[in-house]
Each structure stands twice: as structure tokens, then as C-alpha cells.
Scaffold this motif. Structure first.
Motif, PDB file in Angstrom:
ATOM      1  N   TYR A  62       0.744  -1.250   0.060  1.00 16.00           N
ATOM      2  CA  TYR A  62      -0.077   0.076  -0.100  1.00 16.00           C
ATOM      3  C   TYR A  62       1.015   1.301   0.114  1.00 16.00           C
ATOM      4  O   TYR A  62       0.352   2.376   0.349  1.00 16.00           O
ATOM      5  CB  TYR A  62      -0.916   0.083   1.078  1.00 16.00           C
ATOM      6  N   SER A  63       2.055   1.078  -0.512  1.00 13.34           N
ATOM      7  CA  SER A  63       3.043   2.334  -0.573  1.00 13.34           C
ATOM      8  C   SER A  63       2.438   3.655  -1.144  1.00 13.34           C
ATOM      9  O   SER A  63       2.656   4.789  -0.994  1.00 13.34           O
ATOM     10  CB  SER A  63       4.541   2.049  -0.757  1.00 13.34           C
ATOM     11  N   ALA A  64       1.766   3.179  -2.238  1.00 15.28           N
ATOM     12  CA  ALA A  64       1.114   4.177  -3.325  1.00 15.28           C
ATOM     13  C   ALA A  64       0.064   4.693  -2.673  1.00 15.28           C
ATOM     14  O   ALA A  64      -0.465   5.964  -3.229  1.00 15.28           O
ATOM     15  CB  ALA A  64       1.098   3.696  -4.637  1.00 15.28           C
ATOM     16  N   THR A  65      -0.780   4.139  -1.732  1.00 15.70           N
ATOM     17  CA  THR A  65      -2.067   4.598  -1.285  1.00 15.70           C
ATOM     18  C   THR A  65      -2.196   4.257   0.101  1.00 15.70           C
ATOM     19  O   THR A  65      -3.085   3.301   0.504  1.00 15.70           O
ATOM     20  CB  THR A  65      -3.218   3.902  -2.236  1.00 15.70           C
ATOM     21  N   PRO A  66      -1.224   4.637   0.833  1.00 15.35           N
ATOM     22  CA  PRO A  66      -1.461   4.397   2.244  1.00 15.35           C
ATOM     23  C   PRO A  66      -2.759   4.634   3.018  1.00 15.35           C
ATOM     24  O   PRO A  66      -2.956   4.245   3.932  1.00 15.35           O
ATOM     25  CB  PRO A  66      -0.207   5.312   2.967  1.00 15.35           C
ATOM     26  N   GLU A  67      -3.582   5.789   2.608  1.00 21.03           N
ATOM     27  CA  GLU A  67      -4.834   6.132   3.208  1.00 21.03           C
ATOM     28  C   GLU A  67      -5.702   4.774   3.177  1.00 21.03           C
ATOM     29  O   GLU A  67      -6.655   4.643   3.839  1.00 21.03           O
ATOM     30  CB  GLU A  67      -5.179   7.374   2.501  1.00 21.03           C
ATOM     31  N   ILE A 116      -9.114   1.788  -6.255  1.00 13.04           N
ATOM     32  CA  ILE A 116      -8.040   1.304  -7.149  1.00 13.04           C
ATOM     33  C   ILE A 116      -6.763   1.184  -6.442  1.00 13.04           C
ATOM     34  O   ILE A 116      -6.227   0.019  -6.881  1.00 13.04           O
ATOM     35  CB  ILE A 116      -8.007   1.831  -8.708  1.00 13.04           C
ATOM     36  N   GLY A 117      -6.864   1.743  -5.564  1.00 15.68           N
ATOM     37  CA  GLY A 117      -5.370   1.352  -4.683  1.00 15.68           C
ATOM     38  C   GLY A 117      -5.029   0.023  -4.005  1.00 15.68           C
ATOM     39  O   GLY A 117      -4.247  -0.608  -3.983  1.00 15.68           O
ATOM     40  N   HIS A 118      -6.369  -0.613  -3.841  1.00 15.82           N
ATOM     41  CA  HIS A 118      -6.534  -1.959  -3.203  1.00 15.82           C
ATOM     42  C   HIS A 118      -6.109  -2.741  -4.456  1.00 15.82           C
ATOM     43  O   HIS A 118      -5.195  -3.981  -4.082  1.00 15.82           O
ATOM     44  CB  HIS A 118      -8.023  -2.498  -2.820  1.00 15.82           C
ATOM     45  N   ARG A 119      -6.354  -2.698  -5.679  1.00 14.40           N
ATOM     46  CA  ARG A 119      -6.100  -3.561  -6.692  1.00 14.40           C
ATOM     47  C   ARG A 119      -4.365  -3.568  -6.704  1.00 14.40           C
ATOM     48  O   ARG A 119      -3.613  -4.317  -7.133  1.00 14.40           O
ATOM     49  CB  ARG A 119      -6.808  -3.313  -8.001  1.00 14.40           C
ATOM     50  N   LEU A 120      -3.868  -1.933  -7.057  1.00 17.09           N
ATOM     51  CA  LEU A 120      -2.492  -1.865  -7.036  1.00 17.09           C
ATOM     52  C   LEU A 120      -1.643  -2.483  -6.015  1.00 17.09           C
ATOM     53  O   LEU A 120      -0.676  -3.154  -6.303  1.00 17.09           O
ATOM     54  CB  LEU A 120      -2.243  -0.169  -7.175  1.00 17.09           C
TER      55      LEU A 120
END
Length: 113
Positions: free
Chosen positions: A13-18, A94-98
């Protein structure tokens, strides 16, 4: 659309820590979060998941290549897919997918009539 999915051992989750859960989860678990978020948007756009299942080794294909899961999605039209894929409410999760995927493939398919 045929989706081939390879999950990370631990979601990144480094790209979407929220969006990150309070403790580490597997890529597969993160993909489940992505699908929970995505399904209402997919359905609203006229799409549906026809198949989701775990992958295995190839019977014909490179032995070193692996896919953890495959999913087949039917969309009403190209236009409805593009509308779905650009929907800001959908994109907010989409951050979950990433975080979930180490690698993936998306192959558009057209049904013969």
C-alpha cells in the motif's frame, strides 16, 4: 474481458497508504477488498463477473509462468466499460488493486455471433 492475476505475498500500500488496513494483509485479501469496492460500480455500468477462480499450472504453456486467479467479466459495451473505468468513485478504491497485484493481464474478448 479475461483477467489473469498474480497476487503479491503481502499487499503493498505504499502508493495509497490511506487505503491500507491497520495490519499487513496478503495480496489476495487486498484484491477481495478491491472487488467489494468495485462490484457495485461494475454492476451499475452494466457489467458482471461471469467467473472467478484460482489458477494452477499450465497444461500447455510456459512452466515458469503462473497466475493465481482468473476472472471473466462481461461488460455491456466498450462505451460502458470506458465510463466505468473513468468513474471517480470507482477509481477511489483502485489502490487496493495496485496493492494486491504483482502482475496482471487484461485481454478484451469479443463474442462471435
Amino acid at each position: 474481458m479475461l483477467n489473469l492475476l498474480r497476487f503479491r505475498p503481502v499487499a503493498d500500500y505504499s502508493a495509497t497508504p490511506e487505503l491500507a488496513p491497520t495490519s499487513p494483509i496478503t495480496g489476495e485479501a487486498a484484491y477481495r477488498l478491491y472487488m467489494e469496492h468495485t462490484l457495485p460500480h461494475l454492476t451499475k455500468s452494466g457489467g458482471e463477473v461471469l467467473f472467478f477462480g484460482h489458477g494452477g499450472g499450465f497444461l500447455i504453456g510456459p512452466s515458469e509462468e503462473r497466475w493465481d486467479a482468473a476472472m471473466l467479466v462481461r461488460q455491456a459495451s466498450v462505451a460502458s466499460f470506458l465510463e466505468f473505468a473513468s468513474n471517480q468513485d470507482y477509481l477511489s478504491g483502485i489502490g487496493h488493486r495496485l496493492a494486491a497485484l504483482e502482475d496482471s493481464r487484461l485481454l478484451p474478448l469479443v463474442e462471435e455471433t
